[in-house]
Design a protein around this motif. Structure first.
Motif, PDB file in Angstrom:
ATOM      1  N   VAL A   1       0.841  -1.205   0.000  1.00 54.93           N
ATOM      2  CA  VAL A   1       0.000   0.000   0.000  1.00 54.93           C
ATOM      3  C   VAL A   1       0.872   1.250   0.000  1.00 54.93           C
ATOM      4  O   VAL A   1       0.597   2.216  -0.730  1.00 54.93           O
ATOM      5  CB  VAL A   1      -0.947  -0.005   1.218  1.00 54.93           C
ATOM      6  N   ALA A   2       1.933   1.241   0.799  1.00 52.42           N
ATOM      7  CA  ALA A   2       2.860   2.378   0.821  1.00 52.42           C
ATOM      8  C   ALA A   2       3.484   2.580  -0.555  1.00 52.42           C
ATOM      9  O   ALA A   2       3.568   3.711  -1.060  1.00 52.42           O
ATOM     10  CB  ALA A   2       3.945   2.144   1.865  1.00 52.42           C
ATOM     11  N   TRP A   3       3.912   1.484  -1.188  1.00 46.37           N
ATOM     12  CA  TRP A   3       4.516   1.585  -2.526  1.00 46.37           C
ATOM     13  C   TRP A   3       3.513   2.175  -3.518  1.00 46.37           C
ATOM     14  O   TRP A   3       3.875   3.025  -4.340  1.00 46.37           O
ATOM     15  CB  TRP A   3       4.965   0.203  -2.992  1.00 46.37           C
ATOM     16  N   VAL A   4       2.260   1.741  -3.463  1.00 48.09           N
ATOM     17  CA  VAL A   4       1.234   2.250  -4.372  1.00 48.09           C
ATOM     18  C   VAL A   4       1.025   3.746  -4.168  1.00 48.09           C
ATOM     19  O   VAL A   4       0.903   4.516  -5.135  1.00 48.09           O
ATOM     20  CB  VAL A   4      -0.092   1.479  -4.182  1.00 48.09           C
ATOM     21  N   LEU A   5       0.989   4.189  -2.912  1.00 51.54           N
ATOM     22  CA  LEU A   5       0.804   5.613  -2.631  1.00 51.54           C
ATOM     23  C   LEU A   5       1.974   6.439  -3.175  1.00 51.54           C
ATOM     24  O   LEU A   5       1.767   7.477  -3.832  1.00 51.54           O
ATOM     25  CB  LEU A   5       0.653   5.831  -1.123  1.00 51.54           C
ATOM     26  N   PHE A   6       3.179   5.994  -2.920  1.00 49.94           N
ATOM     27  CA  PHE A   6       4.348   6.728  -3.419  1.00 49.94           C
ATOM     28  C   PHE A   6       4.395   6.721  -4.945  1.00 49.94           C
ATOM     29  O   PHE A   6       4.669   7.750  -5.574  1.00 49.94           O
ATOM     30  CB  PHE A   6       5.641   6.113  -2.859  1.00 49.94           C
ATOM     31  N   ALA A   7       4.140   5.567  -5.535  1.00 43.17           N
ATOM     32  CA  ALA A   7       4.186   5.459  -6.995  1.00 43.17           C
ATOM     33  C   ALA A   7       3.094   6.316  -7.640  1.00 43.17           C
ATOM     34  O   ALA A   7       3.326   6.951  -8.682  1.00 43.17           O
ATOM     35  CB  ALA A   7       4.034   3.998  -7.419  1.00 43.17           C
ATOM     36  N   THR A   8       1.911   6.334  -7.037  1.00 44.57           N
ATOM     37  CA  THR A   8       0.820   7.174  -7.558  1.00 44.57           C
ATOM     38  C   THR A   8       1.202   8.648  -7.518  1.00 44.57           C
ATOM     39  O   THR A   8       0.930   9.404  -8.460  1.00 44.57           O
ATOM     40  CB  THR A   8      -0.465   6.944  -6.753  1.00 44.57           C
ATOM     41  N   LEU A   9       1.842   9.056  -6.427  1.00 42.30           N
ATOM     42  CA  LEU A   9       2.283  10.454  -6.317  1.00 42.30           C
ATOM     43  C   LEU A   9       3.307  10.795  -7.394  1.00 42.30           C
ATOM     44  O   LEU A   9       3.214  11.854  -8.041  1.00 42.30           O
ATOM     45  CB  LEU A   9       2.874  10.703  -4.927  1.00 42.30           C
TER      46      LEU A   9
ATOM     47  N   TRP B   1       3.681   9.350 -10.295  1.00 41.57           N
ATOM     48  CA  TRP B   1       2.981   9.383 -11.577  1.00 41.57           C
ATOM     49  C   TRP B   1       2.185  10.681 -11.714  1.00 41.57           C
ATOM     50  O   TRP B   1       2.207  11.330 -12.764  1.00 41.57           O
ATOM     51  CB  TRP B   1       2.051   8.170 -11.697  1.00 41.57           C
ATOM     52  N   GLY B   2       1.456  11.071 -10.646  1.00 36.99           N
ATOM     53  CA  GLY B   2       0.663  12.294 -10.682  1.00 36.99           C
ATOM     54  C   GLY B   2       1.513  13.536 -10.846  1.00 36.99           C
ATOM     55  O   GLY B   2       1.121  14.490 -11.538  1.00 36.99           O
ATOM     56  N   HIS B   3       2.699  13.526 -10.230  1.00 38.74           N
ATOM     57  CA  HIS B   3       3.610  14.669 -10.380  1.00 38.74           C
ATOM     58  C   HIS B   3       4.127  14.756 -11.816  1.00 38.74           C
ATOM     59  O   HIS B   3       4.215  15.858 -12.389  1.00 38.74           O
ATOM     60  CB  HIS B   3       4.779  14.519  -9.407  1.00 38.74           C
TER      61      HIS B   3
ATOM     62  N   SER C   1       2.948  20.521  -3.879  1.00 41.99           N
ATOM     63  CA  SER C   1       2.594  21.099  -2.575  1.00 41.99           C
ATOM     64  C   SER C   1       1.731  20.179  -1.719  1.00 41.99           C
ATOM     65  O   SER C   1       2.173  19.115  -1.303  1.00 41.99           O
ATOM     66  CB  SER C   1       1.923  22.455  -2.779  1.00 41.99           C
ATOM     67  N   LYS C   2       0.464  20.597  -1.455  1.00 41.68           N
ATOM     68  CA  LYS C   2      -0.378  19.867  -0.512  1.00 41.68           C
ATOM     69  C   LYS C   2      -0.594  18.422  -0.919  1.00 41.68           C
ATOM     70  O   LYS C   2      -0.575  17.512  -0.078  1.00 41.68           O
ATOM     71  CB  LYS C   2      -1.727  20.576  -0.358  1.00 41.68           C
ATOM     72  N   THR C   3      -0.823  18.183  -2.209  1.00 41.62           N
ATOM     73  CA  THR C   3      -1.043  16.811  -2.681  1.00 41.62           C
ATOM     74  C   THR C   3       0.198  15.962  -2.446  1.00 41.62           C
ATOM     75  O   THR C   3       0.107  14.811  -1.983  1.00 41.62           O
ATOM     76  CB  THR C   3      -1.406  16.811  -4.173  1.00 41.62           C
ATOM     77  N   ALA C   4       1.359  16.518  -2.741  1.00 42.82           N
ATOM     78  CA  ALA C   4       2.607  15.794  -2.533  1.00 42.82           C
ATOM     79  C   ALA C   4       2.821  15.492  -1.056  1.00 42.82           C
ATOM     80  O   ALA C   4       3.229  14.380  -0.686  1.00 42.82           O
ATOM     81  CB  ALA C   4       3.773  16.610  -3.079  1.00 42.82           C
TER      82      ALA C   4
END
Length: 301
Positions: A250-258, A260-262, A269-272
């Motif tokens: 789950v941690a990997w998915v959250l970091f990877a999603t961020l 990708w989104g960046h 900022s706030k999202t990151a």
């Protein structure tokens, strides 16, 4: 259940107690603390706190560059920290990855990564959080009782899994602290507060750049840790390990999603900050949460 006693301890059959391929456990009973370690630990903690106090003083004087005295005190503390970790986590018979020992080892790696990064990035303000926590970790790992048996005969695959896990946690811890500082800076800028810590912080764009650099490195290391765990850890999704495995993924998915989104959507900022801190909480629960429950509450290895 157990092999015959050997000199200095009892080797416990890995088929019964180990979940790891190519690993056996050497249990020698409670280990005595060397007199030198019990003296070095308080000295190491004092050096860490002295460096913290000096950095706070320079912070109050709005100095942006790290002071040489702070760096020298930090390096002296780091040297003693390394000696203590070597003596306590790496005894001659194997490796001790108990709850308190691994905490001291992690902060040693985190501090090394942070101080090394000072040659190219202004991360000195992160030391205000790292040094006091490192002092606490050194003292607890030295004087707290052992919580896990010694691991011996680790395979090369297990060494890869353990080392990549420790490095990933260290880098992503720096990223989490950087995200917290970035959130504070962003809040002060939006409320037009130009005094205080914002005066000595690098520009917001540079702070964000440093955060994503740490995230890219941390996610790469975490990927290696997860893949090597699947390959080299027996029953990676067994009941006793599934919570740790799921939380790490789950941690990997959250970091990877961020990331990708960046890259694709320009998240900043706030999202990151939110994604970084949420991923770090998952990772901390996976690593320390599982060890806390298994070793200190259930008294299982």
């Amino acid at each position: 259940m157990c092999n015959k006693p050997c000199a200095g301890g009892v080797t416990i059959d890995s088929a019964v107690t180990s979940r790891y391929k190519g690993r056996s456990i050497l249990y020698t009973g409670p280990r005595s603390k060397e007199m030198s370690i019990t003296l070095l630990a308080p000295l190491c903690a004092l050096l860490y706190m002295a460096a913290t106090g000096l950095q706070l003083l320079h912070l109050s004087q709005s100095r942006k560059q790290i002071n040489r005295s702070v760096l020298l005190l930090g390096l002296a503390a780091l040297t003693l920290h390394a000696v203590i970790v070597w003596k306590t986590a790496f005894p001659g018979t194997g490796v001790d990855l108990g709850f308190f020992k691994i905490a001291a080892l992690l902060f040693l790696v985190i501090n090394l990564a942070c101080i090394t990064s000072l040659t190219r990035r202004p991360l000195q303000n992160l030391l205000l959080a790292l040094f006091p926590l490192s002092a606490l970790a050194v003292l607890v790992s030295t004087f707290a009782p052992d919580t896990a048996p010694i691991l011996s005969h680790l395979s090369s695959g297990m060494i890869l899994h353990i080392s990549s896990s420790i490095l990933a946690y260290a880098v992503l811890t720096l990223a989490a602290i950087q995200a917290a500082v970035l959130a504070l800076q962003d809040h002060q800028l939006k409320h037009r507060q130009t005094r205080g810590i914002i005066q000595i912080l690098p520009p917001l764009q540079l702070m964000e750049g440093m955060l994503f650099e740490l995230l890219w490195i941390g996610v790469a290391l975490l990927s290696i840790a997860i893949v090597s765990g699947v390959v080299f850890v027996d029953d990676f999704f067994a009941q006793s390990l599934v919570h740790k495995t799921v939380l790490s993924i789950v941690a990997w998915v959250l970091f990877a999603t961020l990331l990708w989104g960046h890259y694709k959507l320009g998240w900043r900022s706030k999202t990151a900050v939110r994604f970084t801190l949420a991923g770090f909480v998952m990772l901390m629960l996976a690593f320390f949460g599982s060890k806390l429950v298994l070793e200190l509450i259930l008294h299982r290895t």
